[in-house]
Design a protein around this motif. Structure first.
Motif, PDB file in Angstrom:
ATOM      1  N   VAL A  38      71.872  38.938   6.217  1.00 22.71           N
ATOM      2  CA  VAL A  38      70.665  38.949   5.383  1.00 22.71           C
ATOM      3  C   VAL A  38      69.470  38.862   6.323  1.00 22.71           C
ATOM      4  N   CYS A  39      68.582  39.852   6.233  1.00 25.31           N
ATOM      5  CA  CYS A  39      67.483  39.968   7.191  1.00 25.31           C
ATOM      6  C   CYS A  39      66.163  39.799   6.459  1.00 25.31           C
ATOM      7  N   ARG A  40      65.133  39.412   7.211  1.00 24.50           N
ATOM      8  CA  ARG A  40      63.805  39.254   6.618  1.00 24.50           C
ATOM      9  C   ARG A  40      63.312  40.574   6.007  1.00 24.50           C
ATOM     10  N   THR A  41      63.723  41.678   6.595  1.00 22.14           N
ATOM     11  CA  THR A  41      63.322  42.978   6.044  1.00 22.14           C
ATOM     12  C   THR A  41      63.891  43.174   4.631  1.00 22.14           C
ATOM     13  N   ASP A  42      65.098  42.687   4.378  1.00 20.96           N
ATOM     14  CA  ASP A  42      65.672  42.767   3.025  1.00 20.96           C
ATOM     15  C   ASP A  42      64.781  42.010   2.039  1.00 20.96           C
ATOM     16  N   GLY A  60      70.551  45.623   2.601  1.00 21.70           N
ATOM     17  CA  GLY A  60      71.518  45.149   3.583  1.00 21.70           C
ATOM     18  C   GLY A  60      71.792  46.152   4.680  1.00 21.70           C
ATOM     19  N   HIS A  61      71.520  45.759   5.929  1.00 22.39           N
ATOM     20  CA  HIS A  61      71.688  46.690   7.036  1.00 22.39           C
ATOM     21  C   HIS A  61      72.327  46.016   8.250  1.00 22.39           C
ATOM     22  N   GLN A  62      73.196  45.032   7.984  1.00 23.30           N
ATOM     23  CA  GLN A  62      73.970  44.403   9.071  1.00 23.30           C
ATOM     24  C   GLN A  62      75.378  44.233   8.529  1.00 23.30           C
ATOM     25  N   LEU A 147      73.743  42.980  14.492  1.00 27.04           N
ATOM     26  CA  LEU A 147      73.432  44.369  14.163  1.00 27.04           C
ATOM     27  C   LEU A 147      71.968  44.616  13.823  1.00 27.04           C
ATOM     28  N   CYS A 148      71.202  43.551  13.527  1.00 24.80           N
ATOM     29  CA  CYS A 148      69.763  43.798  13.364  1.00 24.80           C
ATOM     30  C   CYS A 148      68.997  42.896  14.308  1.00 24.80           C
ATOM     31  N   GLY A 149      69.010  41.583  14.004  1.00 25.42           N
ATOM     32  CA  GLY A 149      68.285  40.641  14.850  1.00 25.42           C
ATOM     33  C   GLY A 149      68.698  40.756  16.307  1.00 25.42           C
TER      34      GLY A 149
HETATM   35 ZN   LIG Z   1      66.934  43.623   9.796  1.00 24.22          ZN
END
Ligand SMILES: [Zn+2]
Ligand SMILES: [Zn+2]
Length: 328
Positions: A38-42, A60-62, A147-149
């Motif tokens: 879960v990313c801040r961009t989500d 969701g992108h990780q 995968l993101c951070g």
């Molecule tokens: Zn992200």
């Protein structure tokens, strides 16, 4: 049962919907997911700070899991392979940016969980040439935050121009910085961390920061490079005030509140501000290799997939210690 957490309109909670996965099309693979970060961009997409490009959308992108079906022409992948899906869902492959190793800047790029459905789901269809092989040594949950951070932090290190042994400032200390500091320490960098939270300062020292301070505090020596993680222009300016002549401040943010006006003197002497936009498959492959070699440790807070709204709220409220990860 196959399902997904779906954003129908920004500002509204995600809705848990049954979703039967379609067979993958040409050049695609279908992945049964084991974890999605879960990313801040989500959060920014679900709240509308970043306007959704497509609705309804699964954020969701990780996402990490195992390949369960392979479309025609995607035979690089076999059923049972472990695959990750990150922010870059696809690029055009023919523009000058794509052809010069800068696919992160492709104007026709599409993004997972923004243009196409992402990993807040039991299953995910992805372009086979953009899915990432995940090294052994990480389970799905531990790999997701890389995968993101992890990758964007790695690209930020490159954009900052930091050299092994150099003095690096990290401004903000969330999920991305937690991974970035481990790479920087592996390279022998001296790390200085500025963050409001006492708990994050403590965590930074445990991971090898030699100095930590609160917002507005200046590290004891000029920095050779800095990376800002907070979505705040004022934080960018304080990083700029802390760097040495010729040094770069890399801004690891897709969205900043604003850029403050400041005297040119603060930028003079060839100091630079560099934004960091997305990342390339090359960046991801390098970070994953390095992560296995160091090895990078990720700290995660686990949530069942159906509680994605609770995970997003925890991220918004600063209640996530490491990286939040959803488990289907
Ligand atoms: Zn992200
Ligand atoms: Zn392109």
């Amino acid at each position: 049962m196959a399902s997904a957490m779906v954003l129908r309109a920004p500002g509204q909670p995600l809705v848990d919907e049954p979703r039967q996965p379609a067979p993958p099309g040409p050049g695609q693979i279908l992945i049964e997911l084991g974890a999605c970060g879960v990313c801040r961009t989500d959060l920014q997409i679900s709240e509308g700070d970043l306007p959704p490009k497509h609705l309804p959308i699964v954020p969701g992108h990780q996402a990490v899991g195992r390949v369960v079906a392979v479309g025609t022409g995607a035979d690089r992948w076999k059923i049972g392979d472990r695959a990750g899906v990150a922010w870059l869902a696809g690029t055009c492959g023919v523009c000058d940016k794509c052809r010069s190793g800068r696919e992160n800047l492709c104007v026709r790029a599409t993004f997972t969980g923004w243009d196409v459905d992402g990993g807040y789901a039991t299953h995910l269809t992805a372009r086979a040439d953009f899915a990432l092989p995940i090294p052994d040594g990480f389970d799905d949950v531990a790999a997701a935050p890389l995968l993101c951070g992890g990758v964007i932090g790695y690209r930020s290190l490159g954009r900052s121009g930091i050299q092994p042994g150099g003095r690096l400032g990290l401004y903000g200390f969330g999920a991305s910085a937690l991974i970035t500091i481990q790479v920087a320490r592996h390279w022998g960098c001296r790390v200085f961390v500025v963050t409001r939270s006492k708990a994050e300062q403590e965590r930074a020292r445990l991971l090898g920061a030699e100095w930590t301070g609160g917002l507005g505090e200046r590290p004891p020596e000029p920095l050779d490079a800095a990376i800002t993680f907070a979505p705040s222009g004022d934080v960018v300016r304080s990083a700029l005030q802390a760097v040495d002549r010729g040094a770069t401040v890399a801004i690891n943010a897709i969205h900043l509140d604003r850029m403050p006006e400041f005297p040119y003197q603060e930028l003079w002497w060839e100091r630079r501000l560099a934004s960091v936009a997305n990342f390339t498959r090359q960046d991801a492959a390098e970070l994953l290799r390095l992560a296995a070699e160091i090895p990078i440790r990720t700290e995660v807070d686990r949530y069942p997939l159906g509680e994605a709204n609770r995970a997003l709220a925890a991220l918004r409220d600063g209640a996530v210690k490491g990286a939040a990860v959803l488990l289907p």
